[in-house]
Design a protein around this motif. Structure first.
Motif, PDB file in Angstrom:
ATOM      1  N   TRP A  82       0.856  -1.197   0.000  1.00  0.00           N
ATOM      2  CA  TRP A  82       0.000   0.000   0.000  1.00  0.00           C
ATOM      3  C   TRP A  82       0.885   1.238   0.000  1.00  0.00           C
ATOM      4  O   TRP A  82       1.800   1.364   0.819  1.00  0.00           O
ATOM      5  CB  TRP A  82      -0.909  -0.024   1.229  1.00  0.00           C
ATOM      6  CG  TRP A  82      -1.777   1.183   1.389  1.00  0.00           C
ATOM      7  CD1 TRP A  82      -2.448   1.862   0.424  1.00  0.00           C
ATOM      8  CD2 TRP A  82      -2.063   1.853   2.625  1.00  0.00           C
ATOM      9  NE1 TRP A  82      -3.154   2.904   0.949  1.00  0.00           N
ATOM     10  CE2 TRP A  82      -2.935   2.930   2.312  1.00  0.00           C
ATOM     11  CE3 TRP A  82      -1.693   1.644   3.948  1.00  0.00           C
ATOM     12  CZ2 TRP A  82      -3.414   3.805   3.281  1.00  0.00           C
ATOM     13  CZ3 TRP A  82      -2.176   2.502   4.921  1.00  0.00           C
ATOM     14  CH2 TRP A  82      -3.031   3.570   4.585  1.00  0.00           C
ATOM     15  N   SER A  83       0.624   2.141  -0.922  1.00  0.00           N
ATOM     16  CA  SER A  83       1.325   3.428  -0.987  1.00  0.00           C
ATOM     17  C   SER A  83       0.310   4.531  -0.736  1.00  0.00           C
ATOM     18  O   SER A  83      -0.339   5.018  -1.683  1.00  0.00           O
ATOM     19  CB  SER A  83       1.994   3.622  -2.352  1.00  0.00           C
ATOM     20  OG  SER A  83       2.949   2.621  -2.599  1.00  0.00           O
ATOM     21  N   PRO A  84       0.102   4.930   0.514  1.00  0.00           N
ATOM     22  CA  PRO A  84      -0.907   5.950   0.814  1.00  0.00           C
ATOM     23  C   PRO A  84      -0.531   7.291   0.189  1.00  0.00           C
ATOM     24  O   PRO A  84       0.649   7.617   0.054  1.00  0.00           O
ATOM     25  CB  PRO A  84      -0.913   6.015   2.341  1.00  0.00           C
ATOM     26  CG  PRO A  84       0.440   5.520   2.739  1.00  0.00           C
ATOM     27  CD  PRO A  84       0.825   4.486   1.727  1.00  0.00           C
ATOM     28  N   GLY A  85      -1.526   8.053  -0.169  1.00  0.00           N
ATOM     29  CA  GLY A  85      -1.272   9.320  -0.839  1.00  0.00           C
ATOM     30  C   GLY A  85      -1.391  10.531   0.039  1.00  0.00           C
ATOM     31  O   GLY A  85      -1.259  11.660  -0.452  1.00  0.00           O
ATOM     32  N   PHE A  86      -1.594  10.324   1.356  1.00  0.00           N
ATOM     33  CA  PHE A  86      -1.840  11.490   2.208  1.00  0.00           C
ATOM     34  C   PHE A  86      -0.589  12.320   2.438  1.00  0.00           C
ATOM     35  O   PHE A  86      -0.679  13.455   2.898  1.00  0.00           O
ATOM     36  CB  PHE A  86      -2.437  11.060   3.561  1.00  0.00           C
ATOM     37  CG  PHE A  86      -1.600  10.073   4.315  1.00  0.00           C
ATOM     38  CD1 PHE A  86      -0.497  10.464   5.066  1.00  0.00           C
ATOM     39  CD2 PHE A  86      -1.922   8.722   4.285  1.00  0.00           C
ATOM     40  CE1 PHE A  86       0.256   9.551   5.761  1.00  0.00           C
ATOM     41  CE2 PHE A  86      -1.156   7.803   4.986  1.00  0.00           C
ATOM     42  CZ  PHE A  86      -0.068   8.214   5.729  1.00  0.00           C
ATOM     43  N   ASP A  87       0.602  11.759   2.152  1.00  0.00           N
ATOM     44  CA  ASP A  87       1.824  12.536   2.374  1.00  0.00           C
ATOM     45  C   ASP A  87       2.670  12.598   1.108  1.00  0.00           C
ATOM     46  O   ASP A  87       3.886  12.693   1.171  1.00  0.00           O
ATOM     47  CB  ASP A  87       2.639  11.948   3.520  1.00  0.00           C
ATOM     48  CG  ASP A  87       3.058  10.519   3.233  1.00  0.00           C
ATOM     49  OD1 ASP A  87       2.576   9.954   2.234  1.00  0.00           O
ATOM     50  OD2 ASP A  87       3.881   9.979   3.990  1.00  0.00           O
ATOM     51  N   GLY A  88       2.021  12.500  -0.012  1.00  0.00           N
ATOM     52  CA  GLY A  88       2.752  12.574  -1.268  1.00  0.00           C
ATOM     53  C   GLY A  88       3.478  11.298  -1.638  1.00  0.00           C
ATOM     54  O   GLY A  88       4.414  11.336  -2.428  1.00  0.00           O
ATOM     55  N   GLY A  89       3.045  10.159  -1.099  1.00  0.00           N
ATOM     56  CA  GLY A  89       3.660   8.881  -1.445  1.00  0.00           C
ATOM     57  C   GLY A  89       4.990   8.627  -0.790  1.00  0.00           C
ATOM     58  O   GLY A  89       5.796   7.841  -1.302  1.00  0.00           O
ATOM     59  N   ARG A  90       5.260   9.240   0.360  1.00  0.00           N
ATOM     60  CA  ARG A  90       6.542   9.049   1.031  1.00  0.00           C
ATOM     61  C   ARG A  90       6.602   7.724   1.785  1.00  0.00           C
ATOM     62  O   ARG A  90       7.677   7.269   2.155  1.00  0.00           O
ATOM     63  CB  ARG A  90       6.821  10.212   1.972  1.00  0.00           C
ATOM     64  CG  ARG A  90       6.881  11.562   1.243  1.00  0.00           C
ATOM     65  CD  ARG A  90       6.952  12.733   2.213  1.00  0.00           C
ATOM     66  NE  ARG A  90       8.240  12.767   2.899  1.00  0.00           N
ATOM     67  CZ  ARG A  90       8.561  13.702   3.802  1.00  0.00           C
ATOM     68  NH1 ARG A  90       7.669  14.640   4.127  1.00  0.00           N
ATOM     69  NH2 ARG A  90       9.741  13.701   4.373  1.00  0.00           N
ATOM     70  N   HIS A  91       5.447   7.108   2.022  1.00  0.00           N
ATOM     71  CA  HIS A  91       5.391   5.813   2.701  1.00  0.00           C
ATOM     72  C   HIS A  91       5.058   4.710   1.693  1.00  0.00           C
ATOM     73  O   HIS A  91       4.197   4.890   0.819  1.00  0.00           O
ATOM     74  CB  HIS A  91       4.343   5.813   3.808  1.00  0.00           C
ATOM     75  CG  HIS A  91       4.708   6.648   4.995  1.00  0.00           C
ATOM     76  ND1 HIS A  91       5.383   6.142   6.073  1.00  0.00           N
ATOM     77  CD2 HIS A  91       4.494   7.964   5.249  1.00  0.00           C
ATOM     78  CE1 HIS A  91       5.565   7.113   6.965  1.00  0.00           C
ATOM     79  NE2 HIS A  91       5.034   8.229   6.489  1.00  0.00           N
ATOM     80  N   GLN A  92       5.716   3.589   1.832  1.00  0.00           N
ATOM     81  CA  GLN A  92       5.372   2.366   1.112  1.00  0.00           C
ATOM     82  C   GLN A  92       5.252   1.266   2.162  1.00  0.00           C
ATOM     83  O   GLN A  92       6.251   0.802   2.709  1.00  0.00           O
ATOM     84  CB  GLN A  92       6.438   2.021   0.070  1.00  0.00           C
ATOM     85  CG  GLN A  92       6.510   3.012  -1.076  1.00  0.00           C
ATOM     86  CD  GLN A  92       7.602   2.670  -2.075  1.00  0.00           C
ATOM     87  OE1 GLN A  92       8.615   2.070  -1.735  1.00  0.00           O
ATOM     88  NE2 GLN A  92       7.393   3.068  -3.324  1.00  0.00           N
TER      89      GLN A  92
END
Length: 700
Positions: free
Chosen positions: A146-156
């Protein structure tokens, strides 16, 4: 492989293999060195699996995987004639479970019996054959990225779990499935014949003892494992990335669904119970004993952390560091606890008066002997390893990279075996109603490894090289493998004295490999045209040069000196001088000392060791190193273009080009006429003398 639309992909595979070898000489567990006891090895392997990948959204992808591995191995006898009966000996195969009870019937267990004559090679098939053991592992795993988009994709972020089911079965012929008759010679209670040779005893047909099987069961081992994890690759900045994760594992205890495991009952009740030896063991699943004989452990939490950082404004330098805990899965931990009374046992009949014969000895009551035992610590836990590293990579030039790193590992709760029945010097055994060994598998061992690793790598169109150097040290109290590590601790209750270099330790290792295109012919300035160009073009040299320090080994005694166990392989002598220094040793003045050490004729000073009667020797485990390793492999090849899509390659290759002798460990059993001398090279394979081969390859 199958694509189902834009969001789903399926793939699967199945592989089957069949293997058969007919051996004129038993290669697995020969009873002696005589040929003629032929065996057949059959192995049927299977591997299958499937994978389904589904894309929910570009930021959410799921993968489901299932599969299995299997192997059915069989070690069979080539001659199933019941020679035990044909030779006039009592038939014992009818006692084997699963075989016909008809006397002298031809069964899978039939074949040549075992005859042992002191001073001569043994006769008969291997003591543990035939043997059949199918092994299967089934596994399934689920992974979600999952690559959440709430922080610009900084988390994978990744989640997942997996499970495995392990099945291992084994049918052994136990010990002596066709009977074992032993002729040792020696005195008998007959004043007219005080001593006998083993051959005379054989001709008289009066063995010293005989063994047959009284019970042998089919073992069924099962194990369930489960694991789950979560991991986040966090891009903190364009130059800094952190990897954070946590894994949990549960490796269920291995059990037998038929509850055919057992452990020795070490309470005083075993001294007086009856009938022995069955009453001296507790069967799994009874009297509060778990069916696996040890308790499950649920606290295997394994954190992980990693960092990657580019400290400069360019990409020339990268710093990486990581650390984590990794659980080790131990399989077939309880194999020995499935080979004990009351489910598996043998009968031994002694013949002290010499009046019993081959035909009637096994009809007598079994001889009362002390039973050995094996158990697993009730609170056994999974071993785990703490690992950490720090690594610096720097690009010295566009095609030249330097990598310097430090690696550390700490092994915790490593499983090992201890003999609970080994007495201290001059003391009785802790459990005198059992035999000399009562081995427990527990978490008594540990290890550490520290290393500096340096790598220099150059890549280019005309050639490349890679130089790797490792300076390391591995210390443990657990590794007894290899040809020099000994077999067991000298004293089971003083494992601190077993701390020493790992048996595979190599303090230093350097490897240099290269590939170089000779600077002649097409594409080069020298001899670039004409007929000579066709001869000298497209030549390459490649090579690998390896050098490392020697393997550790342990000096052991040839005979018992401590008096704590019946064999001396675990006893060690006293060190009374420096083994690495030639010349006389003051504490051992009568010993003829060598004038030179560190050479094959005398690798160390044997006068530095002395026996320690009635003591545990002070010589350490793995305290000496054997000869090192020095090897150069070289190849020269020429490519001949044939067409645009075809070419011929000529190759000349030499292994150990310098024909450097790769010596084995010196003789390290004390005392002896060869003690300290290097007697062989390449005795274990893998380090041969120079070998040259020529090859022709067509590439199209």
């Amino acid at each position: 492989d199958r694509r189902l639309g834009q969001n789903d992909t399926l793939n699967g595979h199945y592989v089957a293999s069949w293997y058969r070898t007919d051996n004129g000489f038993d290669p697995i567990a020969p009873y002696g060195a005589l040929p003629g006891y032929r065996t057949t090895i059959l192995q049927h392997g299977q591997n299958g699996g499937g994978d389904w990948t589904h894309i929910f959204t570009p930021k959410l992808v799921n993968e489901l995987r299932v599969g299995f591995n299997g192997e059915d191995g069989q070690w069979l006898l080539n001659d199933n004639t019941n020679w035990t009966c044909k030779l006039g000996l009592p038939d014992v195969t009818a006692s084997v479970p699963g075989t016909p009870a008809t006397p002298c019937a031809k069964t899978i267990m039939s074949g040549w019996p075992n005859i042992s004559v002191a001073g001569y090679d043994g006769i008969g098939y291997g003591l543990q054959e035939p043997e059949v053991h199918p092994t299967y592992t089934y596994h399934a795993s689920e992974n979600l990225a999952w690559s959440p988009g709430f922080d610009g994709g900084r988390h994978q972020i990744k989640f997942g779990f997996d499970t495995r089911y392990y099945r291992y079965q084994i049918l052994w012929g136990t010990v002596a499935p066709r009977g074992l008759w032993t002729f040792n010679g020696g005195p008998v209670n007959n004043p007219l014949n005080p001593t006998r040779s083993p051959l005379v005893q054989l001709l008289q047909g009066t063995p010293d003892n005989a063994t047959d099987i009284s019970n042998g069961n089919l073992e069924h081992f099962r194990q369930h494992t489960y694991a789950g994890y979560v991991q986040d690759d966090y891009h903190i900045s364009p130059t800094l990335t952190a990897n954070l994760g946590l894994r949990w594992e549960f490796n269920g205890p291995q059990f037998d669904p038929l509850n055919q495991l057992s452990i020795p009952n070490l309470s005083p009740a075993s001294a007086t119970c009856s009938p022995k030896p069955a009453c001296q063991f507790t069967v799994a699943g009874t009297n509060g004993l778990p069916r696996a004989t040890y308790n499950p452990y649920y606290k295997n939490f394994n954190p992980r952390i990693g960092l990657a950082w580019r400290p400069l404004k360019n990409d020339r330098m990268v710093v990486r560091s990581a650390g984590g805990i990794y659980t080790d899965t131990v399989t077939i931990l309880g194999l020995s606890v499935g080979l004990q009374p009351p489910n598996r046992s043998n009968n031994l009949v002694q013949n002290p008066t010499g009046t019993l014969t081959l035909q009637n000895i096994l009809s007598q009551p079994p001889t009362s002997i002390l039973q050995t035992g094996t158990l697993i610590d009730r609170n056994f836990k999974d071993p785990y390893y703490e690992q950490w590293n720090l690594d610096l990579q720097y690009s010295l030039m566009n095609d030249l990279m330097l990598d310097v790193g430090y690696v550390g590992t700490h092994g915790v709760r490593i499983n090992g075996s201890q003999n609970l029945n080994q007495p201290n010097i001059g003391q009785p055994s802790p459990y005198p109603y059992f035999g000399p060994t009562v081995n427990v598998t527990n978490n008594s061992r540990n290890s550490t490894y520290n290393a500096m690793q340096v790598k220099l790598e150059k890549r280019g169109a005309k050639g490349a090289f890679l130089t790797s150097y490792t300076w390391s040290r591995c210390i443990d109290n657990t590794n007894y493998g290899g040809s020099g590590g000994g077999s067991t601790p000298q004293y089971a209750f003083n494992l601190a004295a077993e701390k020493g270099p790992c048996s595979f330790n190599a303090n230093q290792r350097l490897v240099f490999s290269y590939i170089y295109e000779l600077p002649f012919g097409a594409g080069h300035n020298m001899l670039a045209r004409g007929f000579a160009s066709k001869i000298v073009s497209h030549w390459q040299m490649t090579g690998i040069y390896s050098v490392q320090t020697g393997q550790p080994f342990t000096v052991s005694d040839a005979a018992p000196q401590s008096g704590t166990l019946p064999t001396g392989s675990q006893d060690r002598p006293n060190v009374v001088g420096d083994p690495l220094v030639a010349g006389p040793v003051a504490a051992n003045p009568t010993c003829a000392a060598p004038t030179q050490v560190g050479v094959p004729s005398m690798w160390f000073n044997p006068c530095a060791f002395m026996l320690a009667p009635g003591q545990f020797g002070n010589s350490g485990r793995n305290n000496l190193n054997g000869p090192g390793y020095n090897n150069l492999d070289f190849s020269l090849l020429k490519t001949i273009p044939w067409t645009e899509t075809r070419r011929i390659e000529l190759r000349g290759e030499a292994y150990n080009l310098a024909n450097h002798p790769q010596f084995d460990l010196p003789a390290h059993t004390f005392p002896g006429s060869t003690f300290g001398k290097v007697l062989t090279s390449n005795a274990y394979g893998g380090r041969p003398p120079r070998q040259i081969q020529l090859g022709l390859k067509l590439i199209f």
